[in-house]
Design a protein around this motif. Structure first.
Motif, mmCIF file in Angstrom:
data_model
loop_
_atom_site.group_PDB
_atom_site.id
_atom_site.type_symbol
_atom_site.label_atom_id
_atom_site.label_comp_id
_atom_site.label_asym_id
_atom_site.label_seq_id
_atom_site.Cartn_x
_atom_site.Cartn_y
_atom_site.Cartn_z
ATOM 1 N N PRO A 169 0.892 14.652 4.109
ATOM 2 C CA PRO A 169 1.837 14.179 2.873
ATOM 3 C C PRO A 169 2.715 13.525 4.069
ATOM 4 N N LEU A 170 3.155 13.168 4.070
ATOM 5 C CA LEU A 170 3.863 12.350 4.619
ATOM 6 C C LEU A 170 3.183 10.435 5.719
ATOM 7 N N ALA A 171 3.947 10.447 4.892
ATOM 8 C CA ALA A 171 3.413 9.046 4.943
ATOM 9 C C ALA A 171 4.349 7.543 5.489
ATOM 10 N N GLY A 172 3.617 6.471 6.081
ATOM 11 C CA GLY A 172 5.205 5.584 5.859
ATOM 12 C C GLY A 172 4.792 4.220 6.501
ATOM 13 N N VAL A 173 5.825 3.386 6.452
ATOM 14 C CA VAL A 173 5.870 2.008 7.549
ATOM 15 C C VAL A 173 6.169 1.401 8.518
ATOM 16 N N VAL A 174 6.234 1.478 9.252
ATOM 17 C CA VAL A 174 6.867 1.517 10.631
ATOM 18 C C VAL A 174 7.991 0.527 10.281
ATOM 19 N N GLU A 200 2.661 -1.315 10.590
ATOM 20 C CA GLU A 200 1.905 -0.314 10.376
ATOM 21 C C GLU A 200 1.816 0.301 9.895
ATOM 22 N N ARG A 201 1.333 1.418 9.338
ATOM 23 C CA ARG A 201 1.417 2.590 7.635
ATOM 24 C C ARG A 201 0.417 3.864 8.913
ATOM 25 N N VAL A 202 1.883 5.128 9.245
ATOM 26 C CA VAL A 202 1.710 5.678 10.050
ATOM 27 C C VAL A 202 1.336 7.195 9.213
ATOM 28 N N GLY A 203 1.112 8.266 9.276
ATOM 29 C CA GLY A 203 1.142 9.350 8.551
ATOM 30 C C GLY A 203 2.525 10.485 10.058
ATOM 31 N N LEU A 204 2.881 11.216 9.485
ATOM 32 C CA LEU A 204 3.986 11.751 10.237
ATOM 33 C C LEU A 204 3.834 13.234 9.886
#
Lengths: 286, 348
Positions: free
Chosen positions: B291-296, B333-337
Motif C-alpha cells: 500500500p505504501l510505494a515510492g521511488v528511491v 527504482e520503484r519500491v514498496g514499503l
C-alpha cells in the motif's frame, strides 16, 4: 639550493625557532630600552659620581635625607599594602555583584590615573586639611591627616588605587563561580572557600598590582607635596628633597639622592618579583 | 520500595522564563538515573536544584524524607561533577581529592594518614594512580573528569550528580568512559543522577531515563520501556530517528491517501493522527502488493547500515529506510514499503 646544516643556524646562546624575527626585535628593544631607560639612568649615576665619595657619604648619611627616604619607602609600602587589600575587595565587588552605578564606579577607579597629580593633591589637601571638610571634623578628635605623614599616606593610597584593582579584576572575572559551588558542596565553610579556593589563584596578580602601586608611590611627587606639609624629618618625601636640591642648582646632590632611591627601589622590586615568581611556582600553573 | 531522593512538583522561574514547570520524580538508593532532554529543557536546572545550588520557586525536594531546605550544602552530602569539572587549578590531584575531607570540621576530620589512604584508594578506583602530584593543567580531559569524580566521591556522597559528564570529551574517550562509568556504578552502587542531551548515552548507561521537554517531565522509565513505548510524540522523535506520516485512523486501520498502511488495532486514537516509524521498522517490499510505494532517490552509507531515502507521492519529506543484508535498491527504482512497527499519536 641546498639546505644548510643545522650547525650553521643560530649561535650558541639562542635556540632555533620557527618563529622568525628574533634578531630585529631584539635590536629594537635594546635600542629603545637604551634611549628611554638605560642611558638616562647611566647619566644619573655618572652625575652622582661627580660629587666625590666624601660628599656622597655626607649626603647619604644626613638625617634629613635618611628621614625622607624612610618616609618615602615606608609610606609607599604601607600604601601599597592598603591598596592590595582594598583593591582586591573593589575588584571582587565589581566582578561578582550587579548593582546600580556599577559602571560608574568601575570607571571612577581609573580617575587617579587620569587626574593631574597636582589636582589630586590640592583636592586631598582641601578636604583633609585641618580646616577642610573632613579635616575639620577630625580636628576636634585630635586626628590630623593634612600636613602630617598620614597625609602622605593618604595621597599615595589615592594614586596607587587602580593598580591592584586592574590586575586582579580579569583574574577574578575568569574564575568560574562553579569553583566556589564545588567547594561549598564538598563541605567547605565560606571562610575556607575564600582562603583556599579564591585567594591562591588571585595572589600572583595581586602581587603584580602591589609592586606597581609601590613603584608608583615611591616616585610620586605632585599629589604628595600639597598635603604633606613638607616638614623636614617629619613629612618631607625624598622626591621633594631632590627638587629642593635642583632649585639650589646642586645637581650632583640631587643625583645622589636619586641614585639612592633608584638602588633601594630596584632591590625592593627585585625581591618582590622573586617572591612572586616563587609564589607562582608554588601555586602551580595559575 | 524506599525513596532516597523525592522531588515533588519542583518549579523554577528565571524572570519570565519558566525553566521547570512542576517536575516530580522519586529516585531509589543505588539507581543510575539519566535526565535527558534538549538544551533549555530544564535538566541542568533540576540538577542544580537537587544540589542546592539554586532555589525552588515551588515544590519540594527531600532527601531520605528530610526537606532539602532544612539541610546545609554540607549536610546534603552531594557529590557533584560539573561540566567544566571545576577543579582547583592551584592544587595537585591529591589535594583536589582530599579537599572535601580536609574541609570537614575538626572533630569529624579523619587523621591525615587516613586521608592519604582514602585519596590513594580513590585514585586507584578512578585509575589515576601515579598522578597524585600533577596539577589539573597537566592532565587530559578524561583524566580531569576522573579527578573531579574522585573528588566528589571522597565525601561519601548520598547522591552523585554528574552534569553532562561526557560533554567536553572526544568521541572515542566518551565511549570508553561510558562503559567505565557503568562498571564503576555497578561496583560502588552510588545513587547517581546525570544530565545529558545524548539519547544513546542515556539509554546505554541509565537504569531509568527521565525525559524533560520545555520544563516538563515527558516520561520516566527504563531505557527499554521508553524506547519501545514512548508516551508522547516528543519522546518518540527525541529518542531516535523517525519518519512521521500524517494518517487518518478509522476502524483499527491507519490510512494514508486511502491506502491502509498500518493496522492500528491496539490504539484508541481515532481520526487524524501522526504515525511515527523508525527507519529500521520500514522493510522493502514489492511495489505492486504494497500500500505504501515510492521511488528511491538516494542510497547512502550510515555507519554499519545503508539508508535509502524514498519519495512517496503526497508526502513532502522523503522516508528514511534502513537496509540490512538485502540487496540495496538502485537510484530511481520503484519500491514498496511495509511498516513493521510504529507509534500512533493523535494529531496535535
Amino acid at each position: 639550493m641546498s639546505i644548510a646544516s643545522p650547525a650553521n643556524h643560530g649561535s650558541a646562546w639562542r635556540e632555533r625557532s620557527i618563529v622568525p624575527g628574533f634578531g630585529i626585535s631584539f635590536g629594537i628593544i635594546v635600542t629603545a630600552l637604551s634611549l628611554i631607560v638605560l642611558i638616562p639612568l647611566a647619566a644619573l649615576v655618572l652625575k652622582a659620581a661627580s660629587a666625590g665619595p666624601a660628599d656622597i657619604w655626607a649626603l647619604a648619611s644626613s638625617p634629613r635625607v635618611l628621614g625622607a627616604l624612610r618616609l618615602s619607602f615606608g609610606a609607599a609600602l604601607l600604601a601599597a599594602f592598603v591598596n592590595l587589600v582594598f583593591g582586591v575587595l573593589i575588584a571582587w565587588v565589581l566582578v561578582r555583584y550587579e548593582f546600580p552605578g556599577k559602571r560608574f564606579i568601575d570607571a571612577a577607579v581609573d580617575l587617579p590615573f587620569a587626574l593631574p597629580t597636582a589636582v589630586a593633591g590640592i583636592a586631598l589637601a582641601a578636604i583633609y586639611a585641618p580646616n577642610g571638610w573632613i579635616g575639620s571634623l577630625l580636628a576636634p578628635l585630635g586626628i590630623k591627616i593634612g600636613y602630617t605623614p598620614a597625609g602622605v599616606l593618604m595621597a599615595l593610597i589615592f594614586i596607587g588605587l587602580p593598580f591592584v584593582v586592574r590586575t586582579v579584576q580579569p583574574v577574578l572575572a575568569e574564575m568560574e563561580a562553579e569553583l566556589e559551588e564545588a567547594a561549598a558542596l564538598l563541605g567547605a565553610s565560606r571562610w575556607r572557600t575564600v582562603w583556599s579556593v579564591i585567594v591562591p589563584p588571585v595572589l600572583p596578580a595581586a602581587m603584580t598590582g602591589f609592586v606597581l602601586a609601590f613603584a608608583r608611590a615611591v616616585g610620586e611627587y605632585g599629589s604628595v607635596i600639597f598635603i604633606a606639609g613638607n616638614v623636614p624629618m617629619v613629612s618631607e618625601i625624598a622626591p621633594l628633597l631632590i627638587v629642593i636640591r635642583l632649585e639650589q642648582f646642586d645637581y650632583a646632590g640631587a643625583a645622589v639622592i636619586g641614585v639612592l632611591m633608584l638602588v633601594l627601589s630596584f632591590i625592593i622590586i627585585l625581591a618582590l618579583n622573586l617572591f612572586q615568581g616563587a609564589l607562582r611556582r608554588r601555586l602551580g600553573h595559575v | 520500595m524506599s525513596v532516597l531522593l523525592q522531588i515533588d512538583n519542583a518549579a523554577r522561574q528565571f524572570g519570565s522564563f519558566a525553566a521547570l514547570k512542576g517536575v516530580s520524580l522519586a529516585i531509589e538508593p543505588g539507581e543510575l538515573v539519566a535526565l535527558l532532554g534538549p538544551s533549555g529543557s530544564g535538566k541542568t536546572t533540576l540538577l542544580r536544584l537537587i544540589a542546592g545550588l539554586d532555589f525552588l520557586d515551588g515544590g519540594r525536594i527531600a532527601f531520605d524524607g528530610v526537606d532539602g531546605n532544612a539541610l546545609s550544602l554540607r549536610d546534603r552530602r552531594i557529590g557533584m561533577v560539573f561540566q567544566s569539572y571545576a577543579l582547583f587549578r592551584h592544587l595537585t590531584v591529591r589535594d583536589n581529592v582530599a579537599f572535601g575531607l580536609r574541609a570537614r570540621p575538626r572533630q569529624e576530620r579523619p587523621p591525615s594518614a587516613e586521608i592519604d589512604r582514602r585519596v590513594r584508594d580513590l585514585l586507584a578506583l578512578v585509575q589515576l594512580d601515579g598522578l597524585e602530584g600533577r596539577f589539573p593543567s597537566e592532565l587530559s580531559g578524561g583524566q580531569r573528569q576522573r579527578v573531579a569524580l574522585a573528588r566528589a566521591l571522597a565525601i561519601e556522597p548520598r547522591v552523585l550528580l554528574l552534569d553532562e559528564p561526557f560533554g567536553a570529551l572526544d568521541a572515542k574517550v566518551r565511549k570508553d568512559l561510558r562503559a567505565w562509568l557503568r562498571d564503576l556504578h555497578s561496583r560502588t552502587g552510588h545513587t547517581t543522577v546525570f544530565v545529558t542531551h545524548d539519547q544513546d548515552e542515556a539509554l546505554e548507561l541509565a537504569d531509568r531515563v527521565a525525559i524533560l521537554h520545555q520544563g516538563r517531565l515527558e516520561q520516566v522509565g527504563t531505557p527499554d520501556a521508553i524506547y519501545d513505548h514512548p508516551a508522547t510524540p516528543f519522546v518518540c522523535s527525541f529518542l531516535g530517528e523517525t519518519n512521521r506520516l500524517p494518517v487518518e485512523v478509522q476502524g483499527g486501520q491507519a490510512w494514508l491517501d486511502d491506502q491502509p498502511v498500518y493496522a492500528a488495532s491496539t490504539t484508541n486514537v481515532i481520526g487524524p493522527a501522526d504515525l511515527y516509524v523508525r527507519p529500521q521498522h520500514l522493510k522493502l517490499d514489492r511495489p505492486d502488493v504494497s500500500p505504501l510505494a515510492g521511488v528511491v532517490e538516494f542510497v547512502r552509507r550510515h555507519g554499519a547500515i545503508r539508508r535509502a531515502e524514498v519519495a512517496i507521492r503526497g508526502l513532502s519529506k522523503r522516508l528514511d529506510v534502513d537496509i540490512g543484508g538485502e540487496i540495496a535498491p538502485s537510484h530511481g527504482e520503484r519500491v514498496g514499503l511495509r511498516i513493521q512497527k510504529a507509534h500512533l499519536f493523535a494529531a496535535a
